[in-house]
Design a protein around this motif. Structure first.
Motif, mmCIF file in Angstrom:
data_model
loop_
_atom_site.group_PDB
_atom_site.id
_atom_site.type_symbol
_atom_site.label_atom_id
_atom_site.label_comp_id
_atom_site.label_asym_id
_atom_site.label_seq_id
_atom_site.Cartn_x
_atom_site.Cartn_y
_atom_site.Cartn_z
ATOM 1 N N ARG A 72 -0.494 -2.194 1.493
ATOM 2 C CA ARG A 72 0.177 -3.275 0.748
ATOM 3 C C ARG A 72 0.096 -4.582 1.528
ATOM 4 O O ARG A 72 -0.131 -5.647 0.953
ATOM 5 C CB ARG A 72 1.631 -2.875 0.465
ATOM 6 C CG ARG A 72 1.718 -1.814 -0.630
ATOM 7 C CD ARG A 72 3.147 -1.564 -1.030
ATOM 8 N NE ARG A 72 3.773 -0.518 -0.241
ATOM 9 C CZ ARG A 72 5.088 -0.388 -0.079
ATOM 10 N NH1 ARG A 72 5.911 -1.262 -0.619
ATOM 11 N NH2 ARG A 72 5.582 0.613 0.616
ATOM 12 N N GLU A 73 0.229 -4.490 2.851
ATOM 13 C CA GLU A 73 0.141 -5.707 3.671
ATOM 14 C C GLU A 73 -1.275 -6.286 3.639
ATOM 15 O O GLU A 73 -1.469 -7.500 3.546
ATOM 16 C CB GLU A 73 0.565 -5.403 5.119
ATOM 17 C CG GLU A 73 2.069 -5.228 5.243
ATOM 18 C CD GLU A 73 2.501 -4.627 6.588
ATOM 19 O OE1 GLU A 73 3.710 -4.563 6.823
ATOM 20 O OE2 GLU A 73 1.617 -4.205 7.373
ATOM 21 N N PRO A 89 4.826 -7.529 0.181
ATOM 22 C CA PRO A 89 4.396 -6.116 0.192
ATOM 23 C C PRO A 89 5.520 -5.141 -0.144
ATOM 24 O O PRO A 89 5.281 -4.099 -0.763
ATOM 25 C CB PRO A 89 3.912 -5.884 1.628
ATOM 26 C CG PRO A 89 3.662 -7.233 2.190
ATOM 27 C CD PRO A 89 4.544 -8.205 1.463
ATOM 28 N N ILE A 93 4.167 -5.295 -4.581
ATOM 29 C CA ILE A 93 2.842 -4.638 -4.572
ATOM 30 C C ILE A 93 3.025 -3.132 -4.687
ATOM 31 O O ILE A 93 3.774 -2.536 -3.908
ATOM 32 C CB ILE A 93 2.073 -4.988 -3.277
ATOM 33 C CG1 ILE A 93 1.861 -6.504 -3.190
ATOM 34 C CG2 ILE A 93 0.747 -4.216 -3.194
ATOM 35 C CD1 ILE A 93 1.112 -6.967 -1.958
ATOM 36 N N THR A 94 2.341 -2.537 -5.661
ATOM 37 C CA THR A 94 2.417 -1.083 -5.844
ATOM 38 C C THR A 94 0.997 -0.533 -5.892
ATOM 39 O O THR A 94 0.145 -1.057 -6.622
ATOM 40 C CB THR A 94 3.148 -0.727 -7.162
ATOM 41 O OG1 THR A 94 4.372 -1.477 -7.224
ATOM 42 C CG2 THR A 94 3.440 0.755 -7.245
ATOM 43 N N ILE A 95 0.751 0.516 -5.123
ATOM 44 C CA ILE A 95 -0.576 1.158 -5.128
ATOM 45 C C ILE A 95 -0.570 2.215 -6.241
ATOM 46 O O ILE A 95 0.368 3.013 -6.342
ATOM 47 C CB ILE A 95 -0.881 1.818 -3.759
ATOM 48 C CG1 ILE A 95 -0.641 0.827 -2.596
ATOM 49 C CG2 ILE A 95 -2.314 2.354 -3.734
ATOM 50 C CD1 ILE A 95 -1.424 -0.462 -2.680
ATOM 51 N N TYR A 246 -4.153 -0.996 -7.795
ATOM 52 C CA TYR A 246 -2.852 -1.584 -7.448
ATOM 53 C C TYR A 246 -2.364 -2.491 -8.573
ATOM 54 O O TYR A 246 -3.133 -2.906 -9.448
ATOM 55 C CB TYR A 246 -2.945 -2.384 -6.139
ATOM 56 C CG TYR A 246 -4.046 -3.407 -6.102
ATOM 57 C CD1 TYR A 246 -3.851 -4.701 -6.573
ATOM 58 C CD2 TYR A 246 -5.310 -3.073 -5.618
ATOM 59 C CE1 TYR A 246 -4.874 -5.630 -6.559
ATOM 60 C CE2 TYR A 246 -6.345 -3.997 -5.601
ATOM 61 C CZ TYR A 246 -6.117 -5.274 -6.068
ATOM 62 O OH TYR A 246 -7.137 -6.190 -6.066
ATOM 63 N N LEU A 248 0.122 -5.992 -8.870
ATOM 64 C CA LEU A 248 0.872 -7.053 -8.204
ATOM 65 C C LEU A 248 1.719 -7.737 -9.266
ATOM 66 O O LEU A 248 1.198 -8.145 -10.310
ATOM 67 C CB LEU A 248 -0.088 -8.081 -7.578
ATOM 68 C CG LEU A 248 -1.303 -7.527 -6.815
ATOM 69 C CD1 LEU A 248 -2.167 -8.682 -6.292
ATOM 70 C CD2 LEU A 248 -0.852 -6.642 -5.667
ATOM 71 N N THR A 254 8.181 -5.670 -10.872
ATOM 72 C CA THR A 254 7.752 -4.522 -10.060
ATOM 73 C C THR A 254 8.832 -3.440 -10.025
ATOM 74 O O THR A 254 8.531 -2.243 -10.065
ATOM 75 C CB THR A 254 7.372 -4.995 -8.644
ATOM 76 O OG1 THR A 254 6.202 -5.815 -8.755
ATOM 77 C CG2 THR A 254 7.070 -3.826 -7.713
ATOM 78 N N GLN A 273 -5.709 5.524 1.231
ATOM 79 C CA GLN A 273 -4.971 4.262 1.349
ATOM 80 C C GLN A 273 -5.091 3.711 2.775
ATOM 81 O O GLN A 273 -5.323 2.516 2.972
ATOM 82 C CB GLN A 273 -3.497 4.458 1.000
ATOM 83 C CG GLN A 273 -3.267 4.828 -0.457
ATOM 84 C CD GLN A 273 -1.794 4.727 -0.824
ATOM 85 O OE1 GLN A 273 -1.152 3.712 -0.584
ATOM 86 N NE2 GLN A 273 -1.261 5.774 -1.420
#
Ligand code: PMP
Ligand code: GLN
Length: 386
Positions: A72-73, A89, A93-95, A246, A248, A254, A273
């Motif tokens: 995420r970073e 992050p 942000i989601t993977i 991902y 954003l 989110t 990941q």
């Protein structure tokens, strides 16, 4: 409609996707598969070594629900470098399991029964079923596959008090068109004026040609504030089988997105990941992709230039559309099937990307293939009997 088993289909109009069908037909006839969009070549050995490293380091249990923090970073840093927009992050942000899951969950997050969603067609095949499964109503803005610019007046005329969201895809599958700054400004204007949410599919962000930039929704602050930006590493690193993507979005969006994501997949493949996070540290790994594919696009165009197909060089993605309206009246689905069987080249009929069965007499060819494959396909395409 009731099936024999008594289950009422939630998607009565949907069958097996055209990508699966054309890939199967290609396999059955040992045709060159320029249909389904996936690279013929492997991902970098360095990336493979990183996966190996993290598997051996024991990164093999569940990842955090939102994704491993280093990835995420890394995404936050990468997106900030290209758009000056800072996604947090921790909260933004989601993977996801590919862009497909990101798109599905984003749609599920915001669409309630009766909500309308503006969809440009031709359109990628996963959007409409996701809208309909949530009780939403797709409202189509229909474009010719050879369209050069979007008629924003027409978009505006489709907006009603029920319109909740608008789907965006740039670079676009299947046309390859890349949105210009004016398009994003028009989108921002309409989204603000009518208070619409935006779902932006930017999976081909790093495949843009002829010096044109990819302009992300993230680069326009008023858009970033109301957009679910969906991305994927599948196209960027030649790893479509990893299904690593991902989403954003601002933290309020989110938070709701994750409530659904956690019950769809909970989390996605841990060692991949970590590997991608480390690989992203070198921007050349993705910034070189446009020139890599531009050479292939040019080679393919040159090689089939004198077949009679009318082609406008694609602006982005790894798809080239070819119109044969000046050569034949044959329906594009019939032609795609015939070419697979008779000359051994599979393509996708562009009518498959439309809601109503439309026939624009256009085929989509995927050029994410080895040079030798593209040249063999071009040779075969010279043998078409119209
Ligand atoms: N959007 C578009 C426009 C695509 O072409 C694709 C896949 N080819 C996806 C989304 C899905 O991406 P993923 O494989 O990461 O789920
Ligand atoms: N996105 C790929 C394409 O457009 C196919 C992905 C799939 O098969 N679902 O060809």
């Amino acid at each position: 409609m009731f099936l024999k088993s008594g289950i009422r289909s939630k998607l009565p109009r949907v069958g097996t996707t055209i990508f699966t069908r054309m890939s199967k037909l290609a396999e059955d006839h040992q045709a060159i598969n320029l249909a389904q969009g996936f690279p013929e070549f492997d991902c970098s050995p360095d990336l493979q070594k990183l996966v190996d490293k993290y598997v051996r380091l024991g990164k093999n249990q569940y990842a955090p629900m939102a994704g491993v923090m280093v990835l995420r970073e890394a995404i936050a840093e990468k997106v900030f470098a290209s758009t000056s927009h800072q996604y947090h992050p921790e909260t933004e942000i989601t993977i996801t399991s590919g862009a497909t899951e990101a798109l599905f969950v984003a749609i599920s997050t915001i669409i309630h029964a009766g909500d309308e969603v503006i969809v440009f067609e031709p359109t990628y095949d996963s959007y409409v079923p996701a809208i309909e499964l949530n009780g939403g109503i797709p409202v189509f803005v229909t474009l010719d596959p050879q369209y050069e610019s979007i008629d924003w007046g027409a978009v505006c005329s489709r907006i009603t008090p029920q319109t909740r969201a608008i789907m965006v895809n740039t670079p676009h599958n299947p046309t390859g068109n890349v949105w210009k700054l004016n398009d994003l400004q028009q989108l921002a204007h309409l989204a603000e004026k009518y208070d619409l949410l935006v779902i932006s599919d930017e999976v081909y962000e790093h495949i843009v040609f002829d010096g044109q930039p990819h302009i992300s929704t993230a680069s326009i602050p008023s858009l970033a504030a109301r957009t679910f930006l969906c991305g994927s590493f599948g196209k960027t690193f030649h790893t479509t089988g990893w299904k690593l993507g991902y989403c954003l979005a601002p933290s309020a969006l989110t938070t709701e997105f994750r409530k659904i994501h956690q019950y769809v997949v909970f989390s996605v493949v841990t060692p991949l990941q970590f590997a991608v996070a480390e690989y992203l540290a070198e921007p050349a790994h993705y910034l070189s992709l446009s020139s890599f594919y531009e050479r292939k696009r040019n080679m393919f165009l040159d090689a089939i230039n004198d077949t009679g197909f009318a082609m406008r060089p694609t602006e982005g993605s790894f798809f080239q559309n070819a119109s044969y309206s000046n050569l034949s009246d044959e329906n594009d689905r019939v032609l795609a099937e015939r070419l697979t069987k008779e000359v051994g080249v599979a393509s996708i009929p562009v009518s498959s990307f439309y809601n109503e069965i439309t026939d624009f007499k256009t085929l989509r060819f995927c050029f994410a293939k080895n040079d030798e494959t593209l040249l063999r396909a071009a040779d075969a395409l010279h043998k078409i009997v119209w």
